[in-house]
Design an enzyme around this catalytic site. Structure first.
Site, mmCIF file in Angstrom:
data_model
loop_
_atom_site.group_PDB
_atom_site.id
_atom_site.type_symbol
_atom_site.label_atom_id
_atom_site.label_comp_id
_atom_site.label_asym_id
_atom_site.label_seq_id
_atom_site.Cartn_x
_atom_site.Cartn_y
_atom_site.Cartn_z
ATOM 1 N N HIS A 1 0.235 -14.715 0.948
ATOM 2 C CA HIS A 1 0.437 -13.840 2.105
ATOM 3 C C HIS A 1 -0.496 -12.632 2.042
ATOM 4 O O HIS A 1 -0.498 -11.904 1.053
ATOM 5 C CB HIS A 1 1.895 -13.360 2.129
ATOM 6 C CG HIS A 1 2.245 -12.530 3.320
ATOM 7 N ND1 HIS A 1 2.774 -11.277 3.232
ATOM 8 C CD2 HIS A 1 2.137 -12.802 4.652
ATOM 9 C CE1 HIS A 1 2.999 -10.808 4.447
ATOM 10 N NE2 HIS A 1 2.626 -11.707 5.327
ATOM 11 N N GLU B 1 -2.778 -16.771 4.124
ATOM 12 C CA GLU B 1 -2.510 -16.175 5.439
ATOM 13 C C GLU B 1 -3.148 -14.796 5.436
ATOM 14 O O GLU B 1 -3.130 -14.111 4.414
ATOM 15 C CB GLU B 1 -0.990 -16.052 5.641
ATOM 16 C CG GLU B 1 -0.567 -15.485 7.002
ATOM 17 C CD GLU B 1 -0.389 -13.961 7.062
ATOM 18 O OE1 GLU B 1 -0.035 -13.471 8.139
ATOM 19 O OE2 GLU B 1 -0.613 -13.259 6.048
ATOM 20 N N ASP C 1 -4.246 -11.327 8.444
ATOM 21 C CA ASP C 1 -4.061 -10.780 9.796
ATOM 22 C C ASP C 1 -5.407 -10.359 10.376
ATOM 23 O O ASP C 1 -6.189 -9.693 9.696
ATOM 24 C CB ASP C 1 -3.148 -9.556 9.732
ATOM 25 C CG ASP C 1 -1.843 -9.861 9.026
ATOM 26 O OD1 ASP C 1 -1.042 -10.624 9.582
ATOM 27 O OD2 ASP C 1 -1.634 -9.353 7.895
ATOM 28 N N HIS D 1 -3.626 -5.455 8.994
ATOM 29 C CA HIS D 1 -2.268 -5.722 9.470
ATOM 30 C C HIS D 1 -1.793 -4.704 10.485
ATOM 31 O O HIS D 1 -1.325 -5.051 11.567
ATOM 32 C CB HIS D 1 -1.299 -5.768 8.285
ATOM 33 C CG HIS D 1 0.128 -6.037 8.689
ATOM 34 N ND1 HIS D 1 0.986 -5.041 9.095
ATOM 35 C CD2 HIS D 1 0.822 -7.197 8.779
ATOM 36 C CE1 HIS D 1 2.148 -5.582 9.409
ATOM 37 N NE2 HIS D 1 2.087 -6.878 9.226
ATOM 38 N N GLU E 1 -3.606 -15.295 11.221
ATOM 39 C CA GLU E 1 -2.625 -14.688 12.112
ATOM 40 C C GLU E 1 -3.344 -13.725 13.052
ATOM 41 O O GLU E 1 -3.939 -12.736 12.622
ATOM 42 C CB GLU E 1 -1.526 -13.938 11.352
ATOM 43 C CG GLU E 1 -0.506 -13.422 12.361
ATOM 44 C CD GLU E 1 0.570 -12.502 11.816
ATOM 45 O OE1 GLU E 1 0.839 -12.484 10.614
ATOM 46 O OE2 GLU E 1 1.144 -11.773 12.669
#
Ligand code: G3P
Ligand code: MG
Length: 247
Positions: A13, A40, A42, A55, A115
């Site tokens: 993450h 993952e 952002d 993020h 993401e």
């Protein structure tokens, strides 16, 4: 790029956010060192419309700069230190562009859950710019990235502009109309929130045929329970700890 998708058991993450500053190249290298095959991260846009890994809407938490990411050019952002807030060892780590990140992932042989995390009002453009970078650097022979978002507008834009890329529907509280939304947007996966998801919801979404991921699972007991419930993929800040827990 193909639309087929097989979720991994473990996904780092924001890289490996328990061990390295989130959304940095150091974090991705750390996830690779821990044996994660997927990460993952952002993505949002700079003022000059470059997709970068970030993020929060504000740069404050991870760089100390008070401005919104959307107001800062890439050249200015690159002067900020995105590592020191986490630990002195990471001083000098910069905010990576999506392009730099994809190049590193290809080098490491890793796959990506991108993401889309748009700044306010940038739901569609963040997608358009992200797809342009993917088309530039991500080869057709590499595994297609999973494109995920909480933003239904971003998912719709993905569906319109790059229909072959698999889409992941990010959920905090499972809405009543989740099935209609996931179907309309042609999503391949549903990403549940670890603090909210129930066994019944896992059964319901799994039975509908979706690949299931849960974010963010850092507790070994919860990881084992979720696997028992039928979750396919654990998105975790600590891929080392969680891999050990479910081995
Ligand atoms: O993509 C899963 C997870 O990252 C979603 O929440 O806030 O950590 O980006 P957040
Ligand atoms: Mg995220």
């Amino acid at each position: 790029m193909s639309g087929t998708l097989s979720l991994p058991r473990i996904m780092g993450h924001r890289g490996a956010a328990a061990s390295a500053p989130e959304n940095t190249l150091a974090g991705i290298r750390k996830a690779a060192a821990f044996g994660a095959s997927w990460v993952e991260f952002d993505v949002k846009l700079t003022a000059d419309r470059i997709p970068v890994l970030m993020h929060d809407d504000s740069l404050r938490r991870t760089t100390g700069d008070d401005r919104p990411a959307a107001d800062v050019s890439l050249a200015e952002m690159k002067r900020l230190d995105a590592g020191s807030w986490f630990a002195a060892d990471f001083a000098g780590e910069t905010v990576p562009t999506l392009k730099e990140t994809l190049v590193l992932l290809l080098e490491l042989g890793m796959a990506a859950n991108i993401e889309i995390k748009p700044s306010p009002g940038e739901d569609a453009e963040t997608v358009t710019r992200t797809i342009a970078v993917l088309e530039q650097v991500w080869p057709a022979s590499a595994p297609a990235p999973l494109m995920s978002s909480f933003s239904l507008e971003s998912l719709k834009t993905l569906q319109e502009q790059s229909p072959n890329l698999p889409r992941g529907y990010l959920i905090e509280e499972l809405p009543e109309d989740w099935r209609a939304v996931a179907e309309r947007l042609g999503c391949a996966t549903i990403h549940h929130y670890a603090k909210a998801v129930t066994k019944a919801q896992v059964a319901e979404t799994k039975a509908a045929g979706y690949g299931l991921a849960v974010y963010t699972v850092n507790d070994p007991d919860q990881a084992r329970e979720l696997i028992d419930w039928g979750i396919d993929c654990l998105i975790t800040d600590a891929p080392d700890v969680i891999a050990e827990a479910i081995s």
